[in-house]
Design an enzyme around this catalytic site. Structure first.
Site, mmCIF file in Angstrom:
data_model
loop_
_atom_site.group_PDB
_atom_site.id
_atom_site.type_symbol
_atom_site.label_atom_id
_atom_site.label_comp_id
_atom_site.label_asym_id
_atom_site.label_seq_id
_atom_site.Cartn_x
_atom_site.Cartn_y
_atom_site.Cartn_z
ATOM 1 C CB SER A 150 54.588 47.687 39.372
ATOM 2 O OG SER A 150 54.052 48.666 40.251
ATOM 3 C CB SER A 173 55.790 51.150 41.103
ATOM 4 O OG SER A 173 56.437 49.912 41.238
ATOM 5 C CE LYS A 184 50.527 49.643 39.669
ATOM 6 N NZ LYS A 184 51.711 50.049 40.456
#
Lengths: 480, 477
Positions: A151, A175, A76
């Site tokens: 997210s 997330s 990420k």
């Protein structure tokens, strides 16, 4: 590709039927093929990836390899990577290249994994749909009109689309789990302090926790083993010995107590999602688990408490992005004030600004006690609720989200509606507990995620339940 | 109306740790700008603070030295504000729960009275960087070498009532922190900085007046002058019917005045909250007890022992106890056989004089304590006179060896032989008949002249006491 999971790739690498370079090339090809549409990656690093794959192949050739040596994966874009830009989904860090690797990235590298790029995400991890990214929305591989969740939406989409077998994520209020649920993959948020936060760009420091996102519980167990561990550079990192998180995977669920919090099935839950979770609980019971009804009475306070604490911390954490030392700086500032105001106004997107403003207000003189102080008190109540519930059960189960993935744009104009996506997940962060989401069915062609919540540092039991469930079901094998 | 001032001080003590409060970067002063700033000090994304255990130990030692409570659990908080030399947009400090609370320091006032100054708290925090406004063509340069340097902020109750007491307190604290070895005390380099809170109230009134805070006073002299200026300013303001406003003022040493920096209305809301990147700082009783073992004898106790046990004059005791290395030197000289009062006089006189001349610290001087003790014993056993001793000291300072070697080599041994001295006396009497007559007729002053002549003749080596006695005998008997 023949191989989809880490376990399969690992076996093939060890058997010599495939090389890391071949796997990495296949991964890069697939990213090249699918990413232009899905937008799951912000940055792809083929050269570094192939160099690392060559190294891994050499390690394998001389027999100095572990289970993860040579396995491609993605980070990420919130994890700092030395020499490769880290944007955190923001214009603010569009050109930021860290001179260090995050602790988790370092560990995965040490385990021999091959990083292929950086995945898209909501800006500074603030969002539940990946729509707040400066680098554009990510599409859900199951339905390209839908969001992948957020997210860690890029990581979830990349794993779901079989671009990579595993991607790192971070989870501050859901997330990892919410996008895992929306994309039909498995994701684990470890106990707070398990995975180093060093080099993981902070959103809300007391809640942020990195973890793996993959196709199976077994892969989560393998990769968590590499990611977790004490890091002296993070004062909140726990000093616990390394653990084999796969150790309970093959243990039967006979006699295991599964707690079902009634608040997870109250108003607000889509009926179809509720039914899918009920039948998944039925599977667990058939596997020998005992269902126990439990209650988390303060559950409804989690979202309000979360949306005070997280913005408060973020308002301070994001103060460093001021245009002075690195990151975005506005053009031709007339003075210091102008530089601050325009750099931050132009560098941050709306959701980030909203949370900075909310957090600044919550911490300000005269309001601190009513907001931040009160939220901390709620946090303690919620922790106590979980402690009580987990005294009666080994794990808690429920839906990860109240509904399946929604249409792109459906909630972007209503922040409260968006925040409610995390109604079942934020409480777990407030209590610092480990939680996972695994595929547990479909509703109208979109995946439904089941959430498993465990006792502090008892990821092994969560993974046991998840793995046993995946031995009895095939939801996790369905590909978009 | 008559007014009396109320003063409280906040002193920033820079702790002399090798590395920073929350990072591993070096704290040395004067490096090339930004050469001592690591990722943590620069506030790069994702990096995290780690508490410097040495700074915590120093804070505990300080707390014990002022007889304060050491918090079993204290908390680091973020003080949020934007400033270009504040890399994270917040300073990590301690707010509600400081590591040290409720201590005191006893000080001697100018009148020799002892007063107790209560210390409200002392907390750990990190320093900011520096903004450089020169050489950047209208732009500002940032040097983050200082960013993250550990500070102990020591805050008093408003127990001080005049500028000279404030200075006495500041000096006592300055002495104490150097004694404890937790601060180098270098005020030019900013290692010891003071902010003063000053207010005035009508004499006898129990309510405090509105205070002004004077920032960044980096010398004892400035503290005294700034406080006196401020007291006068506030009294004049009140006398002329004005009102003191709560504000922060900056002392300008060039103009010897304080100027308003910002008023209370402009005061920032720092939005303090516990730093989630750091766990609460837990300090065990075991750790406190271990630090207690390391506590040296404190300046005030030592000063009193010098005065009462060694029999030194008060002022000498204070001067010698002020610097731990000097006090250690004195004690080492005494334990090597030196007489306490002579040792004290020699250190305050010859040793300090030579140190000043050569710009040396006591640890660097060539005349070690046992060498001074040997010199003192040569004086006390009559081997040399005090005057010759100064010559010997100078020779030792130049590295010519130990006292007795120099005395022998240079033939400086005192002449105690009556016959030899008598020969000098006879010569001088013969050569100065006029002065001898004057002395006989009662002009005692002439005695000194004649003794001087005899000493000169003996090249300073004759025992002065014997010279005196023999001269008197010859003239009056």
């Amino acid at each position: 590709m023949e191989y989809t999971t880490i376990a399969q790739m690992s076996a093939a690498l060890a058997a010599g039927t495939v090389s890391s370079v071949e796997l990495t090339r296949a991964v890069l090809d697939r990213i090249g093929q699918l990413n232009p549409e899905l937008n799951a990656f912000i940055t792809v690093t083929p050269e570094q990836a192939l160099a690392a794959a060559h190294d891994a192949d050499r390690q394998i050739a001389i027999g100095k390899h572990g289970k993860l040596t040579g396995i491609p994966y993605a980070n990420k874009d919130i994890f700092c990577t030395q020499g490769v830009r880290t944007t955190c989904g923001s214009r603010m860090l569009e050109n930021f290249i860290a001179p260090y690797d995050a602790g988790a990235v370092e560990r995965l590298g040490t385990a021999g994994m091959v990083a292929v790029g950086k995945t898209n995400m909501d800006e500074f991890a603030m969002g539940s749909s990946n729509e707040t990214s400066y680098y554009g929305a990510v599409l859900n591989p199951w339905d390209k009109g839908c969001v992948p969740g957020g997210s860690s939406g890029g990581s979830a989409a990349a794993v779901a689309a079989r671009m990579v077998p595993m991607a790192t994520g971070t989870d501050t209020g859901g997330s990892i789990r919410q996008p895992a649920a929306f994309c039909g993959i498995s994701g684990l948020k470890p106990t707070y302090g398990r995975v180093s936060r060093y080099g993981m760009i902070a959103y809300a420091s007391s809640l942020d926790q990195g973890g793996p996102m993959a196709l199976t519980a077994e892969d989560l167990a393998l990769t968590l083993g590499a990611m977790a561990g004490h890091d002296g550079r993070d004062s909140t990192s726990v000093t616990r010995d390394a653990e084999d998180f796969t150790r309970l995977l093959d243990t039967s669920l006979a006699g295991l107590k599964v707690g079902v919090p009634k608040e997870f099935f109250a108003a607000g839950l889509d009926a179809e999602v509720g039914e899918a979770i009920e039948s998944a609980i039925g599977v667990l019971e058939r596997l020998g688990a005992r269902r126990v009804e439990v209650s988390l009475p303060n559950m409804s306070l989690a979202i309000p408490a979360y949306y005070v604490i997280a913005p408060a911390e973020c308002s301070s954490n994001l103060a460093r992005y001021d245009g002075v030392r690195y990151g975005y700086r506005c053009s031709d500032p007339v003075d210091l004030q102008d530089m601050y105001v325009r750099s931050r106004s132009e560098g941050f997107g709306n959701e980030v600004k909203r949370r900075i403003l909310v957090g600044t207000f919550a911490l300000s003189h005269g309001y601190y006690d009513a907001y931040y102080g009160q939220a901390q008190r709620i946090r303690r109540l919620i922790s106590r609720d979980f402690a009580n519930a987990l005294a009666q059960a080994d794990v808690l189960v429920g839906p990860t989200t109240p509904s399946t993935a929604f249409r792109i744009g459906a909630k972007s104009s209503d922040p409260i509606e968006m925040y409610l996506c995390d109604v079942y997940t934020t409480a777990v962060n407030l209590a610092g507990l480990p939680g996972a989401s695994i595929p547990a069915g479909f509703d109208n062609g979109l995946p439904v995620g089941m959430q498993l919540i465990g006792k502090a540092f008892d990821e092994a039991t969560i993974l046991q339940v998840a793995h046993q469930f995946q031995q009895a079901t095939d939801w996790h094998q369905r590909a978009p | 109306m008559q007014y009396e001032p109320t003063i409280g001080l906040e002193i920033h003590v820079q702790l002399s740790t090798a590395s920073k409060m929350f990072s591993g970067a070096a704290t040395a002063y004067g490096g090339t700008p930004n050469s001592q700033a690591c990722a943590v000090d620069l506030g790069l994304p994702g990096v995290l603070p780690v508490i410097n255990a040495e700074a915590v130990r120093m804070a505990i030692l300080f707390g014990l030295a002022i007889d304060a409570e050491i918090a079993p659990r204290s908390v680091f908080a973020r003080k949020n504000y934007f400033y270009p030399d504040l890399p994270k947009g917040y300073q990590i400090s301690q707010f509600e729960l400081p590591v040290v609370a409720r201590g005191h320091l006893d000080i001697a006032t100018e009148d020799g009275e002892t007063i107790r100054i209560r210390i409200t708290r002392a907390h750990l925090e990190e320093d900011a960087g520096k903004s450089l406004h020169e050489d950047f063509h209208g732009m500002t340069g940032i040097d983050l070498n200082r960013a993250g340097t550990p500070l102990l902020e020591v805050v008093t109750e408003p127990d001080l009532t005049c500028a000279s007491d404030a200075v006495a307190y500041m000096r006592a604290l300055h002495t104490l922190v150097r004694y404890l070895g937790i601060c180098d005390g270098n005020m030019q380099e900013g290692s010891f900085r003071c902010d003063a809170n000053v207010s005035v109230k009508p004499i006898g009134s129990t309510t405090l007046g509105t205070r002004a805070e004077i920032k960044n006073l980096n010398s004892f002299r400035f503290v005294e002058r700034a406080i006196n200026y401020e007291i006068e300013r506030q009294v004049e303001l009140l006398e002329s019917g004005g009102k003191v406003v709560q504000e922060t003022r900056l002392y300008d040493p060039d103009r010897d005045e304080t100027r308003s920096m910002r008023s209370k209305e402009d005061a920032q809301d720092y939005r303090y909250f516990p730093d989630p990147d750091l766990l609460p700082l837990d300090i065990s009783k075991v750790q406190i007890d271990a630090m207690r073992e390391l506590l040296p004898e404190l300046p005030r106790a030592r000063e009193q022992r010098f005065e009462h046990t060694l029999g030194l004059h008060h002022a000498d005791a204070v001067n010698l106890a002020r610097d731990r290395a000097v006090a250690d030197y004195l004690e080492a000289t005494i334990s090597a056989g030196g007489d306490p009062r002579s040792a004290a006089n020699w250190i305050l006189g010859e040793v300090f004089g030579a140190m000043n001349k050569d710009g040396m610290a006591i640890s660097e001087i060539p005349v070690k304590s046992e060498m001074l003790a040997e010199l003192l014993s040569a004086v006390s056993d009559g081997t040399i006179s005090g005057k010759i001793a100064k010559e010997v000291f100078e020779a030792m300072w130049q590295g010519e060896g130990r006292a007795r070697e120099i005395i022998e080599r240079r033939g400086l041994r005192q002449v105690n032989d009556t016959g030899a001295i008598m020969a000098f006396v006879d010569q001088v009497i013969a050569a100065n008949p006029e002065q001898v007559e004057q002395l006989k007729s009662g002009k005692d002053k002439v005695l000194g002249f004649l003794v001087g002549q005899i000493m000169k003749l003996s090249k300073g080596k004759a025992n002065p006491q014997q010279v005196n006695e023999l001269l008197r005998q010859c003239i009056f008997d």
